[in-house]
Design a protein around this motif. Structure first.
Motif, mmCIF file in Angstrom:
data_model
loop_
_atom_site.group_PDB
_atom_site.id
_atom_site.type_symbol
_atom_site.label_atom_id
_atom_site.label_comp_id
_atom_site.label_asym_id
_atom_site.label_seq_id
_atom_site.Cartn_x
_atom_site.Cartn_y
_atom_site.Cartn_z
ATOM 1 N N MET A 1 0.847 -1.183 0.000
ATOM 2 C CA MET A 1 0.000 0.000 0.000
ATOM 3 C C MET A 1 0.886 1.238 0.000
ATOM 4 O O MET A 1 1.928 1.275 0.631
ATOM 5 C CB MET A 1 -0.918 -0.026 1.209
ATOM 6 N N ALA A 2 0.454 2.286 -0.702
ATOM 7 C CA ALA A 2 1.210 3.535 -0.809
ATOM 8 C C ALA A 2 1.143 4.316 0.506
ATOM 9 O O ALA A 2 0.201 4.191 1.278
ATOM 10 C CB ALA A 2 0.650 4.369 -1.940
ATOM 11 N N VAL A 3 2.171 5.136 0.703
ATOM 12 C CA VAL A 3 2.278 5.962 1.904
ATOM 13 C C VAL A 3 2.444 7.412 1.462
ATOM 14 O O VAL A 3 3.184 7.706 0.522
ATOM 15 C CB VAL A 3 3.493 5.515 2.755
ATOM 16 N N CYS A 4 1.775 8.338 2.135
ATOM 17 C CA CYS A 4 1.878 9.765 1.833
ATOM 18 C C CYS A 4 3.317 10.229 2.054
ATOM 19 O O CYS A 4 3.910 9.953 3.103
ATOM 20 C CB CYS A 4 0.923 10.565 2.714
ATOM 21 N N VAL A 5 3.869 10.919 1.077
ATOM 22 C CA VAL A 5 5.244 11.396 1.163
ATOM 23 C C VAL A 5 5.399 12.443 2.273
ATOM 24 O O VAL A 5 6.477 12.612 2.820
ATOM 25 C CB VAL A 5 5.723 11.950 -0.205
ATOM 26 N N ASN A 6 4.328 13.102 2.658
ATOM 27 C CA ASN A 6 4.393 14.150 3.675
ATOM 28 C C ASN A 6 4.102 13.621 5.079
ATOM 29 O O ASN A 6 4.956 13.672 5.950
ATOM 30 C CB ASN A 6 3.427 15.285 3.330
ATOM 31 N N CYS A 7 2.909 13.095 5.311
ATOM 32 C CA CYS A 7 2.509 12.695 6.668
ATOM 33 C C CYS A 7 2.811 11.231 6.979
ATOM 34 O O CYS A 7 2.665 10.794 8.119
ATOM 35 C CB CYS A 7 1.030 12.999 6.895
ATOM 36 N N LYS A 8 3.208 10.458 5.979
ATOM 37 C CA LYS A 8 3.589 9.040 6.111
ATOM 38 C C LYS A 8 2.421 8.122 6.469
ATOM 39 O O LYS A 8 2.625 6.988 6.844
ATOM 40 C CB LYS A 8 4.719 8.846 7.139
ATOM 41 N N LYS A 9 1.188 8.620 6.337
ATOM 42 C CA LYS A 9 0.025 7.766 6.573
ATOM 43 C C LYS A 9 -0.254 6.953 5.316
ATOM 44 O O LYS A 9 0.039 7.391 4.207
ATOM 45 C CB LYS A 9 -1.198 8.616 6.923
ATOM 46 N N GLU A 10 -0.833 5.761 5.539
ATOM 47 C CA GLU A 10 -1.164 4.908 4.404
ATOM 48 C C GLU A 10 -2.223 5.577 3.536
ATOM 49 O O GLU A 10 -3.146 6.209 4.042
ATOM 50 C CB GLU A 10 -1.669 3.551 4.883
ATOM 51 N N ILE A 11 -2.056 5.401 2.239
ATOM 52 C CA ILE A 11 -3.018 5.952 1.287
ATOM 53 C C ILE A 11 -3.891 4.809 0.813
ATOM 54 O O ILE A 11 -3.417 3.857 0.208
ATOM 55 C CB ILE A 11 -2.302 6.608 0.097
ATOM 56 N N SER A 12 -5.175 4.932 1.103
ATOM 57 C CA SER A 12 -6.114 3.899 0.665
ATOM 58 C C SER A 12 -6.745 4.327 -0.656
ATOM 59 O O SER A 12 -6.502 5.421 -1.157
ATOM 60 C CB SER A 12 -7.204 3.710 1.721
ATOM 61 N N PHE A 13 -7.562 3.464 -1.167
ATOM 62 C CA PHE A 13 -8.272 3.756 -2.406
ATOM 63 C C PHE A 13 -9.115 5.024 -2.268
ATOM 64 O O PHE A 13 -9.231 5.804 -3.203
ATOM 65 C CB PHE A 13 -9.147 2.563 -2.784
ATOM 66 N N LEU A 14 -9.683 5.253 -1.092
ATOM 67 C CA LEU A 14 -10.591 6.382 -0.887
ATOM 68 C C LEU A 14 -9.879 7.726 -0.744
ATOM 69 O O LEU A 14 -10.476 8.761 -1.001
ATOM 70 C CB LEU A 14 -11.475 6.128 0.340
ATOM 71 N N ASN A 15 -8.611 7.722 -0.310
ATOM 72 C CA ASN A 15 -7.935 9.016 -0.148
ATOM 73 C C ASN A 15 -6.697 9.125 -1.051
ATOM 74 O O ASN A 15 -5.764 9.845 -0.760
ATOM 75 C CB ASN A 15 -7.580 9.280 1.318
ATOM 76 N N ALA A 16 -6.728 8.417 -2.173
ATOM 77 C CA ALA A 16 -5.598 8.438 -3.106
ATOM 78 C C ALA A 16 -5.633 9.692 -3.976
ATOM 79 O O ALA A 16 -6.695 10.227 -4.279
ATOM 80 C CB ALA A 16 -5.639 7.198 -3.994
ATOM 81 N N THR A 17 -4.468 10.156 -4.336
ATOM 82 C CA THR A 17 -4.313 11.260 -5.281
ATOM 83 C C THR A 17 -3.383 10.766 -6.383
ATOM 84 O O THR A 17 -3.008 9.608 -6.422
ATOM 85 C CB THR A 17 -3.706 12.502 -4.593
ATOM 86 N N ARG A 18 -2.973 11.643 -7.236
ATOM 87 C CA ARG A 18 -2.044 11.250 -8.295
ATOM 88 C C ARG A 18 -0.651 11.795 -7.966
ATOM 89 O O ARG A 18 -0.524 12.789 -7.252
ATOM 90 C CB ARG A 18 -2.509 11.797 -9.634
ATOM 91 N N PRO A 19 0.400 11.179 -8.514
ATOM 92 C CA PRO A 19 1.739 11.759 -8.347
ATOM 93 C C PRO A 19 1.780 13.121 -9.037
ATOM 94 O O PRO A 19 1.030 13.370 -9.983
ATOM 95 C CB PRO A 19 2.656 10.757 -9.058
ATOM 96 N N LEU A 20 2.655 13.998 -8.583
ATOM 97 C CA LEU A 20 2.730 15.340 -9.157
ATOM 98 C C LEU A 20 3.313 15.352 -10.567
ATOM 99 O O LEU A 20 3.051 16.256 -11.335
ATOM 100 C CB LEU A 20 3.554 16.267 -8.256
ATOM 101 N N TRP A 21 4.154 14.377 -10.915
ATOM 102 C CA TRP A 21 4.735 14.349 -12.253
ATOM 103 C C TRP A 21 5.024 12.927 -12.677
ATOM 104 O O TRP A 21 5.088 12.020 -11.864
ATOM 105 C CB TRP A 21 5.991 15.215 -12.335
#
Length: 190
Positions: A1-21
């Motif tokens: 599972m992906a982790v937020c680069v800023n807050c280090k919380k797990e990123i689920s399907f519901l709170n996913a965003t796209r990479p900046l580039w």
């Protein structure tokens, strides 16, 4: 599972965003993403990053935003070099002198013409095929863009002796653009 680069919380399907580039897999969770405004996303500037400290960005988050700024600036510079490139099928530009011949550059593009393109109504009627002509034009433009990007990457600001070669293999159309990358300067006025 992906982790937020800023807050280090797990990123689920519901709170996913796209990479900046393109080329990075790191991303922000939707909560951290909401702290970034559209003005920064569309025109990232290094000088604007300090304001993200105030809204709780960590060093890792700030580093990621700085990398995004560098990436965006390199894209802008590449686009300026592309748009400023002079092109000719000839071998000189009036009012300019060639300071340096760099090397031969080429770009290629291959497009599929589609499953049924081998037999169009144009085959039966003898008419022109606007669809095929549009695809040839797309392939030519893509090949030329790659050639110019290579020239700019090598320090050229012009391409001389441009030539296009076309080929068809089954349902594929290939276009190759060739030319010589050069660096030119305006002639000095006496």
């Amino acid at each position: 599972m992906a982790v937020c680069v800023n807050c280090k919380k797990e990123i689920s399907f519901l709170n996913a965003t796209r990479p900046l580039w393109e080329g990075t897999k790191e991303q922000f969770c939707s909560k951290c993403w909401s702290k970034i405004d559209g003005a920064f996303l569309n025109h990232p500037q290094e000088k604007d990053i300090d304001r993200f400290i105030k809204v709780g960005f960590t060093e890792d988050g700030l580093k990621y935003l700085r990398e995004y700024c560098a990436y965006a600036q390199s894209k802008v510079k590449a686009e300026e070099q592309y748009n400023g490139h002079m092109l000719t099928t000839g071998y000189n530009f009036e009012g300019y002198q060639i300071e340096k011949y760099i090397t031969v550059v080429s770009g290629s593009a291959v497009l599929g013409t589609g499953l049924f393109s081998g037999m169009t109504t144009a085959d039966f009627s003898g008419a022109f095929s606007d669809e095929l002509a549009a695809k040839l034009e797309m392939a030519k433009d893509a090949a030329m863009r790659k050639m110019i990007e290579k020239s700019a990457g090598l320090g050229g600001n012009a391409v001389i002796g441009i030539d296009f070669d076309y080929m068809q293999i089954s349902t594929l159309i290939g276009v190759v653009a060739n030319g010589t990358s050069v660096y030119i300067k305006p002639l000095s006025k006496i």
